[in-house]
Design an enzyme around this catalytic site. Structure first.
Site, PDB file in Angstrom:
ATOM      1  CB  THR A 131       4.706   3.934  -1.985  1.00  0.00           C
ATOM      2  OG1 THR A 131       4.058   2.903  -1.258  1.00  0.00           O
ATOM      3  CG2 THR A 131       3.648   4.988  -2.311  1.00  0.00           C
ATOM      4  CG  ASP A 132       3.704  -1.449  -1.965  1.00  0.00           C
ATOM      5  OD1 ASP A 132       3.565  -0.457  -1.210  1.00  0.00           O
ATOM      6  OD2 ASP A 132       3.869  -2.610  -1.526  1.00  0.00           O
ATOM      7  CD  GLU A 133       1.503   2.450   1.769  1.00  0.00           C
ATOM      8  OE1 GLU A 133       0.542   3.121   2.153  1.00  0.00           O
ATOM      9  OE2 GLU A 133       2.490   2.199   2.480  1.00  0.00           O
ATOM     10  CE1 TYR A 156       3.498   8.302   1.483  1.00  0.00           C
ATOM     11  CE2 TYR A 156       2.655   6.048   1.569  1.00  0.00           C
ATOM     12  CZ  TYR A 156       3.683   6.943   1.295  1.00  0.00           C
ATOM     13  OH  TYR A 156       4.890   6.474   0.831  1.00  0.00           O
ATOM     14  CE  LYS A 160       5.543   8.769  -2.843  1.00  0.00           C
ATOM     15  NZ  LYS A 160       6.813   9.569  -2.847  1.00  0.00           N
ATOM     16  CE1 TYR A 213      -2.549   1.576  15.003  1.00  0.00           C
ATOM     17  CE2 TYR A 213      -1.966   1.618  12.687  1.00  0.00           C
ATOM     18  CZ  TYR A 213      -1.912   2.188  13.938  1.00  0.00           C
ATOM     19  OH  TYR A 213      -1.233   3.367  14.125  1.00  0.00           O
ATOM     20  CG  ASP A 286      -8.074  -1.937  11.487  1.00  0.00           C
ATOM     21  OD1 ASP A 286      -6.855  -1.683  11.370  1.00  0.00           O
ATOM     22  OD2 ASP A 286      -8.671  -2.742  10.743  1.00  0.00           O
TER      23      ASP A 286
END
Ligand code: NAD
Ligand code: TYD
Length: 349
Positions: A131-133, A156, A160, A213, A286
């Site tokens: 993922t780009d995260e 998360y 990853k 959020y 949020d």
């Protein structure tokens, strides 16, 4: 004949990858390994379950012995690894589940591939879907490239990022042939309604509040899931071993704007007065550590492999809404039972 193991094939992105490979490559044997957690659903694969070149295997990637035996039994030549815990909010309440599946599960697969392939790496590939995260959060300017340093901010993305590091470490240390791709936010049919867009589609349909959020100003780069599956096919067949490819939609949206667009599309589809669904928008507390902006520079995959997104965003979003509105059983099945508990815990305050 190619024997390919696809992990997580009953999940959102996985089912589109499995479908593409099963239909496009009748000469391959496709094995879909999935534990069928809350996010996995064999209903996603009804249309291909009877195909001769397709086999489903229920099993857990955190079980090392089971994974080793599976590789010995089937002698997979290629792995496309998607199985993961994938929801940021769940990673905030239960980080260890993410370490187990995303890190330990990935290392189990790497170990099994390494010993099964026993240094004969011709025509073998371990393709890890990420993922780009992992790159962290952007400010107003800039894009994530393949050279951007990892800076994960949620449990998360930390899990990853860690799994990506293990995959590269096996390439460096044991010369395992690997490739990694890091993709932006996907949307489309079959996405579990814990993620922003299907959650809002379900809530608009049921006239329930749309929980946004913070101020809704966070930005994501959205890609239609079938375009991600196409990119995975391109990278699996044409990507250079050892490389990383970023995949993105070149399609940045503030959360509040994308939800407003979704409301307007749903008003038309449901014959509601213009502006009606927007009244459901509700700003809520949020997300802890909420990443501000993700955006991908997808020029490497475009220049090297000729991949670009095929769908315009509005067209993709309409197709997605149509799918959810005509698959009401699917939506009702996945939102009964445990989903109700998850939803009331997550959105209680
Ligand atoms: P998902 O949560 O919809 O599906 C995950 C699948 O993995 C499910 O079918 C689940 O049953 C299976 N699974 C979970 N734990 C397992 C285990 N221990 N053993 C075997 N199977 C298990 O996820 P998704 O959105 O389809 O994401 C797939 C992959 O793509 C993930 O690796 C994710 O990090 C990555 N990714 C997702 C996005 C996105 O926007 N959804 C974007 C970029 C990358
Ligand atoms: P999500 O679909 O969870 O994907 P990710 O966190 O992996 O990007 O969330 C997309 C964006 O929408 C993210 O900025 C968080 C926000 N969001 C909400 O505002 N409300 C919600 O109920 C959810 C699930 C997400």
């Amino acid at each position: 004949m190619k024997r390919i193991l696809i992990t997580g094939g009953a999940g959102f992105i996985g089912n589109h990858v499995v479908r593409l490979f099963v239909n496009k490559f009748p000469e391959y044997e496709i094995y879909n390994l999935d534990q069928l957690t809350y996010a996995g659903n064999l209903e996603n694969l009804k249309d291909i379950e009877g195909k001769e070149n397709y086999t489903f295997i229920k099993g857990d990637i955190t079980n090392a012995q089971f994974i080793d035996e599976l590789f010995i039994k089937y002698q997979f030549e290629g792995v496309i690894h998607l199985a993961a815990e994938s929801h940021v909010d769940r990673s905030i309440s239960d980080p260890l589940a993410f370490v187990n599946t995303n890190v330990i599960g990935t290392v189990n697969l790497l170990n099994a591939a390494k010993s099964c392939w026993a240094n004969d790496y011709s025509n073998k590939l371990f393709y890890h879907i990420s993922t780009d995260e992992v790159y962290g959060s952007l400010g107003e300017e800039g894009l994530f490239t393949e050279e951007t340093s990892y800076d994960p901010q949620s449990p998360y993305s930390a899990s990853k990022g860690s799994s990506d590091h293990f995959v590269r470490a096996y390439a460096n240390t044991y010369k395992l042939p690997i490739v990694i791709s890091n993709c932006s936010n996907n949307y489309g049919p079959n996405q579990f309604p814990e993620k922003l867009l299907p959650l809002c589609i379900n809530n608009i349909k049921n006239n329930k509040p749309l929980p946004i959020y913070g101020k809704g100003e966070n930005i994501r780069d959205w890609l239609y899931v079938v375009d991600h599956a196409r990119a995975i096919n391109t990278i699996f067949h044409q990507g250079r071993a050892g490389e990383t490819y970023n995949i993105g939609g070149i399609n940045e949206w503030k959360n509040i704007d994308i939800v407003k667009l979704l409301c307007d599309i749903m008003d038309k589809k449901l014959n509601r007065p213009e502006g009606k669904s927007r009244e459901l928008i509700t700003f809520v507390k949020d997300r802890a550590g909420h990443d501000m902006r993700y955006a991908i520079d997808a020029s490497k995959i475009e220049k090297e492999l000729g991949w670009t997104p095929s769908l315009q965003f509005e067209e993709g979003l309409e197709k997605t809404v149509d799918w959810y509105l005509s698959n009401t059983n699917w939506l009702e099945n996945v939102t009964s039972g445990d989903y109700q508990n998850y939803y009331s815990n997550q959105y209680q305050s």
